[in-house]
Motif scaffolding. Sequence first.
Motif, short mmCIF file in Angstrom:
data_model
loop_
_atom_site.label_atom_id
_atom_site.label_comp_id
_atom_site.label_asym_id
_atom_site.label_seq_id
_atom_site.Cartn_x
_atom_site.Cartn_y
_atom_site.Cartn_z
N GLU A 34 0.83 -1.21 0.00
CA GLU A 34 0.00 0.00 0.00
C GLU A 34 0.86 1.26 0.00
O GLU A 34 0.57 2.23 -0.71
N LYS A 35 1.95 1.25 0.78
CA LYS A 35 2.84 2.41 0.83
C LYS A 35 3.55 2.62 -0.50
O LYS A 35 3.74 3.76 -0.95
N ALA A 61 1.09 4.10 -2.86
CA ALA A 61 0.87 5.51 -2.52
C ALA A 61 2.03 6.38 -3.00
O ALA A 61 1.83 7.50 -3.48
#
Length: 354
Positions: free
Chosen positions: A168-169, A172
């Motif tokens: 997810e990071k 992002a």
Amino acid sequence: MDYKRLGDYIREVNVRNKDLKVTNLEGVSISKQFIPSIANTIGTDMSTYKVVNPGQFAYGPVTSRNGDKVSIALYKGDRDAIISQAYTVFEVVDSEKMSSEYLMMWFQRPEFDRYARFHSHGSAREIFDWDELCDVYLPLPDIARQREIVEEYETLSRRIRLNEQMIEKLEATAQALYRKMFVDGIDKENLPEGWRMGTLGNLAEIKNGKAIVPSGGDIPVYGGNGIIGYTSRSNAEDVVVIGRVGINCGSLYLHQSKCYVNDNAMIAIPKNGNTIFLYRTMKEMDLNCQSEGSGQPLLTQSIIYKQECLIPKLEQRIKFEEQMEIVYKQKSLKEKENSKLTELQSLLLAKMGQ
């Protein structure tokens, strides 16, 4: 290993929300997790709903509408919840004889779902009722061994969750850089020199996937909702996979090595080799809202081709691609690791019945 009757270790719980103190409304998914309910409760008498305490289970006895899955889960929240009266709530009687987490592992086995469907009964709706659940037999080692098995499984689960957080990071990070370079502060009426507005047809060639039955191998097979199996041959490499049909049509998957895309998805092949740039450009679009059809949403090649997009100079696209290469390489490694960890979890579940 001795098999024990489940009904000798669990009991039904029927506590109603009479005083309306509990407002945390939950449901149970076919992925065997508690999830926040999205039901419309306006005008509903919430005092009839059942209270679920942390450490208790709930399950929906109807199996005929669940795609051969039983909606059953262990509640791990830190506060009480309420759940529809259609669910059955139960708990383990003695935690020194049976671990709730061990029991939940048993419920996660595909063999349990098959057993429950086979023993379901009814005409309009097939039900796996409380008596049938109590008549399930399962292997029950001593409590110390149960806890060891649970810890092995949870160690894998923790690693998977850490990898998911990292994925997810990384996503992002990629989104932030894309928006910084190609979205924020960009005036479509006054574009930088060499930039222009165009369509996805200017950036990619779109092809439909082809039907296949996954037969084993190390090449992933993509359907409309992601990887559905593996095979030994491919029909695409370094592409963006687009979900073509169904409620999730328009879902996107970046795959930078060989894969096979079936007929529930489409293949986007970048014309200049900038696969990551193409993927991020498409991620900025809401392709699902562009679908046609009511009963079965559908995306077509012509819909994809005509989507308007910004086309920066090739040099800018190449620069972005180079900066993102390490990000997506790390993301791919984490995804592959999670695939292996999930396989190990499945093996651990399978061993419980041996």
